[in-house]
Design a protein around this motif. Structure first.
Motif, mmCIF file in Angstrom:
data_model
loop_
_atom_site.group_PDB
_atom_site.id
_atom_site.type_symbol
_atom_site.label_atom_id
_atom_site.label_comp_id
_atom_site.label_asym_id
_atom_site.label_seq_id
_atom_site.Cartn_x
_atom_site.Cartn_y
_atom_site.Cartn_z
ATOM 1 N N ALA A 43 0.830 -1.209 0.000
ATOM 2 C CA ALA A 43 0.000 0.000 0.000
ATOM 3 C C ALA A 43 0.861 1.254 0.000
ATOM 4 C CB ALA A 43 -0.908 0.016 1.232
ATOM 5 N N THR A 44 0.362 2.299 -0.653
ATOM 6 C CA THR A 44 0.914 3.643 -0.477
ATOM 7 C C THR A 44 0.235 4.236 0.751
ATOM 8 O OG1 THR A 44 1.329 3.977 -2.827
ATOM 9 C CG2 THR A 44 1.086 5.953 -1.465
ATOM 10 N N VAL A 45 1.047 4.700 1.704
ATOM 11 C CA VAL A 45 0.505 5.106 2.998
ATOM 12 C C VAL A 45 0.608 6.613 3.183
ATOM 13 C CG1 VAL A 45 0.659 4.812 5.489
ATOM 14 C CG2 VAL A 45 1.178 2.882 3.978
ATOM 15 N N HIS A 46 -0.513 7.223 3.500
ATOM 16 C CA HIS A 46 -0.565 8.647 3.815
ATOM 17 C C HIS A 46 -0.641 8.777 5.337
ATOM 18 C CE1 HIS A 46 -1.269 9.645 -0.424
ATOM 19 N NE2 HIS A 46 -2.026 8.559 -0.436
ATOM 20 N N LEU A 47 0.449 9.234 5.921
ATOM 21 C CA LEU A 47 0.559 9.339 7.374
ATOM 22 C C LEU A 47 0.032 10.682 7.839
ATOM 23 C CD1 LEU A 47 4.181 7.970 7.506
ATOM 24 C CD2 LEU A 47 2.189 6.764 8.422
ATOM 25 N N VAL A 48 -0.873 10.653 8.801
ATOM 26 C CA VAL A 48 -1.506 11.867 9.307
ATOM 27 C C VAL A 48 -1.310 11.928 10.818
ATOM 28 C CG1 VAL A 48 -3.687 13.096 9.581
ATOM 29 C CG2 VAL A 48 -3.222 11.845 7.464
ATOM 30 N N GLY A 49 -0.956 13.109 11.316
ATOM 31 C CA GLY A 49 -0.799 13.267 12.754
ATOM 32 C C GLY A 49 -0.475 14.708 13.093
ATOM 33 N N ARG A 50 -0.155 14.940 14.354
ATOM 34 C CA ARG A 50 0.096 16.309 14.803
ATOM 35 C C ARG A 50 1.572 16.610 15.022
ATOM 36 N NH1 ARG A 50 -4.600 17.222 19.349
ATOM 37 N NH2 ARG A 50 -3.888 15.184 20.058
ATOM 38 N N THR A 51 2.431 15.595 15.014
ATOM 39 C CA THR A 51 3.852 15.810 15.281
ATOM 40 C C THR A 51 4.660 15.418 14.051
ATOM 41 O OG1 THR A 51 3.471 15.291 17.619
ATOM 42 C CG2 THR A 51 5.751 15.341 16.864
ATOM 43 N N LEU A 52 5.163 16.414 13.336
ATOM 44 C CA LEU A 52 5.821 16.181 12.051
ATOM 45 C C LEU A 52 7.017 15.252 12.172
ATOM 46 C CD1 LEU A 52 6.037 16.799 9.039
ATOM 47 C CD2 LEU A 52 7.377 18.842 9.623
ATOM 48 N N ALA A 53 7.847 15.448 13.180
ATOM 49 C CA ALA A 53 9.061 14.641 13.305
ATOM 50 C C ALA A 53 8.736 13.151 13.427
ATOM 51 C CB ALA A 53 9.871 15.112 14.511
ATOM 52 N N LYS A 54 7.714 12.827 14.181
ATOM 53 C CA LYS A 54 7.335 11.422 14.348
ATOM 54 C C LYS A 54 6.795 10.842 13.045
ATOM 55 C CE LYS A 54 6.331 11.585 19.304
ATOM 56 N NZ LYS A 54 5.291 11.367 20.352
ATOM 57 N N LEU A 55 5.995 11.626 12.338
ATOM 58 C CA LEU A 55 5.480 11.177 11.043
ATOM 59 C C LEU A 55 6.615 10.945 10.059
ATOM 60 C CD1 LEU A 55 2.492 13.682 10.689
ATOM 61 C CD2 LEU A 55 2.313 11.245 11.218
ATOM 62 N N GLU A 56 7.571 11.864 10.038
ATOM 63 C CA GLU A 56 8.686 11.746 9.106
ATOM 64 C C GLU A 56 9.549 10.531 9.413
ATOM 65 O OE1 GLU A 56 9.423 16.360 7.694
ATOM 66 O OE2 GLU A 56 10.476 15.621 9.477
ATOM 67 N N GLN A 57 9.679 10.153 10.682
ATOM 68 C CA GLN A 57 10.463 8.970 11.023
ATOM 69 C C GLN A 57 9.803 7.707 10.484
ATOM 70 O OE1 GLN A 57 13.641 8.549 12.632
ATOM 71 N NE2 GLN A 57 13.146 6.664 11.523
ATOM 72 N N VAL A 58 8.481 7.603 10.663
ATOM 73 C CA VAL A 58 7.769 6.444 10.135
ATOM 74 C C VAL A 58 7.860 6.415 8.611
ATOM 75 C CG1 VAL A 58 5.536 5.279 9.962
ATOM 76 C CG2 VAL A 58 6.210 6.376 12.113
ATOM 77 N N ALA A 59 7.705 7.579 7.977
ATOM 78 C CA ALA A 59 7.807 7.651 6.520
ATOM 79 C C ALA A 59 9.195 7.233 6.053
ATOM 80 C CB ALA A 59 7.490 9.068 6.041
ATOM 81 N N ALA A 60 10.232 7.657 6.776
ATOM 82 C CA ALA A 60 11.606 7.295 6.420
ATOM 83 C C ALA A 60 11.800 5.781 6.515
ATOM 84 C CB ALA A 60 12.593 8.024 7.326
ATOM 85 N N ASP A 61 11.234 5.170 7.546
ATOM 86 C CA ASP A 61 11.324 3.716 7.685
ATOM 87 C C ASP A 61 10.650 3.019 6.514
ATOM 88 O OD1 ASP A 61 12.570 4.135 10.111
ATOM 89 O OD2 ASP A 61 10.793 3.692 11.332
ATOM 90 N N ILE A 62 9.494 3.530 6.121
ATOM 91 C CA ILE A 62 8.764 2.928 5.004
ATOM 92 C C ILE A 62 9.542 3.067 3.707
ATOM 93 C CG2 ILE A 62 6.705 3.223 3.550
ATOM 94 C CD1 ILE A 62 5.146 3.846 6.139
ATOM 95 N N GLU A 63 10.068 4.259 3.449
ATOM 96 C CA GLU A 63 10.835 4.496 2.221
ATOM 97 C C GLU A 63 12.100 3.650 2.197
ATOM 98 O OE1 GLU A 63 9.956 6.364 -0.316
ATOM 99 O OE2 GLU A 63 8.282 7.538 0.460
ATOM 100 N N ALA A 64 12.760 3.521 3.355
ATOM 101 C CA ALA A 64 13.994 2.735 3.427
ATOM 102 C C ALA A 64 13.742 1.260 3.116
ATOM 103 C CB ALA A 64 14.623 2.878 4.809
ATOM 104 N N ALA A 65 12.531 0.814 3.406
ATOM 105 C CA ALA A 65 12.168 -0.573 3.133
ATOM 106 C C ALA A 65 11.607 -0.759 1.729
ATOM 107 C CB ALA A 65 11.148 -1.054 4.165
#
Length: 249
Positions: free
Chosen positions: A30-52
Motif C-alpha cells: 500500500a501507499t501510505v498517507h501518514l496523518v498526525g500532529r507531530t511532524l518529526a514522528k510522522l517523518e520517522q515512520v515515513a523514512a522507515d517505510i521508504e527505506a524498506a
C-alpha cells in the motif's frame, strides 16, 4: 502482497501502534498517507517505510478537527482504499472510578467519539463518491470488555468505538464498504520508556490471559493487514480480539 496498489490513510501515524500498522500496510504494497500532529514522528515512520522500499507521504492534521480531516482528504489524489485510526485519547487510569471527576471520566469518551467519527465518516463519504468499496479500521482495546482494573472512562471510550464500528458497518455495507476494529490488550512495546517487562509490574495484566502474555505490535499490525485485505472480504461490523485471551468472545 495483500495490499498491492492500495491507497491507505493512517491517522495518528507517528504513534507506536499506528506507526507499526502503517509500516505493515506499506510492506504489503500500500501507499501510505501518514496523518498526525507531530511532524518529526510522522517523518520517522515515513523514512522507515521508504527505506524498506515502500511509499509514504506525511501531513500535519488534527484528527479531532472534522474540517481539517476533510481538507486533507480532498488533497489526496486517486482512490482511498483503506484507513486506520490509531489516534490516542486523553485518559486517566489507576484511579477508582468512584473517585474520578466527571470531566476526567467523560474526556476519553468524547475524544474517541470525535476522532473516529470525523475520520471514518469522511473516508466513508469519499469511498461512496468513488463508487463504493474499501475498508475502515478503528482501534479499541480489551478495556471495552474488562472490569475491575481502574480504567476510568477509557473502558467506555473503547466500548463506544466498538459500538460505532457496528453502527457504521450496518449503514455503509450497501456500498461495499467494510468497517472493523482491533481489540488488542496492552502492548508493552508501545511504551518502552516507562514499561519494564522484567520486573513483574505487568503480571496483573498477563495473569488473567489465556496465553499468559500480552500482544506484540507485530501481531496487531499483521491483524490490521488481514482485516483490511480482500482475504477478509466477508468480514464487517466485527471486532478482532487480539487480547491474548484476556477477553474470551
Amino acid at each position: 502482497m495483500l495490499l498491492e496498489g492500495k491507497n491507505a490513510i493512517v491517522y495518528g501515524g507517528g504513534g507506536a501502534m499506528a506507526g507499526a500498522v502503517a509500516r505493515a500496510f506499506a510492506r504489503e504494497g500500500a501507499t501510505v498517507h501518514l496523518v498526525g500532529r507531530t511532524l518529526a514522528k510522522l517523518e520517522q515512520v515515513a523514512a522507515d517505510i521508504e527505506a524498506a522500499g515502500g511509499h509514504a507521504s506525511v501531513a500535519v492534521v488534527d484528527a479531532y478537527d472534522a474540517d481539517a480531516v476533510n481538507d486533507h482528504l480532498a488533497s489526496i489524489e486517486g482512490r482511498v482504499d483503506l484507513t486506520f485510526n490509531g489516534v490516542s485519547v486523553r485518559e486517566k487510569q489507576n484511579i477508582p472510578v468512584v473517585e474520578l471527576a466527571v470531566d476526567d471520566f467523560v474526556r476519553p469518551v468524547e475524544d474517541a467519539a470525535r476522532t473516529n467519527f470525523a475520520t471514518a465518516t469522511a473516508v466513508a463519504r469519499r469511498m461512496i463518491e468513488q463508487g463504493g468499496g474499501g475498508a475502515i479500521l478503528m482501534l479499541s482495546s480489551s478495556a471495552a470488555r474488562e472490569s475491575g482494573i481502574e480504567m476510568g472512562g477509557f473502558s467506555l471510550a473503547c466500548a463506544a468505538i466498538e459500538c460505532f464500528t457496528r453502527t457504521l458497518a450496518g449503514e455503509v455495507g450497501k456500498h461495499g464498504i467494510r468497517v472493523l476494529a482491533l481489540r488488542p490488550n496492552f502492548t508493552p512495546e508501545s511504551h518502552p520508556d516507562w514499561v519494564n517487562t522484567e520486573d513483574g509490574s505487568l503480571d496483573h495484566l498477563t495473569v488473567g490471559t489465556a496465553l499468559g502474555r500480552l500482544p506484540r505490535l507485530a501481531e496487531v499490525a499483521g491483524a490490521a493487514v488481514f482485516a483490511v485485505s480482500d482475504t477478509a472480504g466477508a468480514m464487517t461490523g466485527s471486532v478482532l480480539n487480539l487480547s491474548c485471551g484476556a477477553v474470551i468472545d
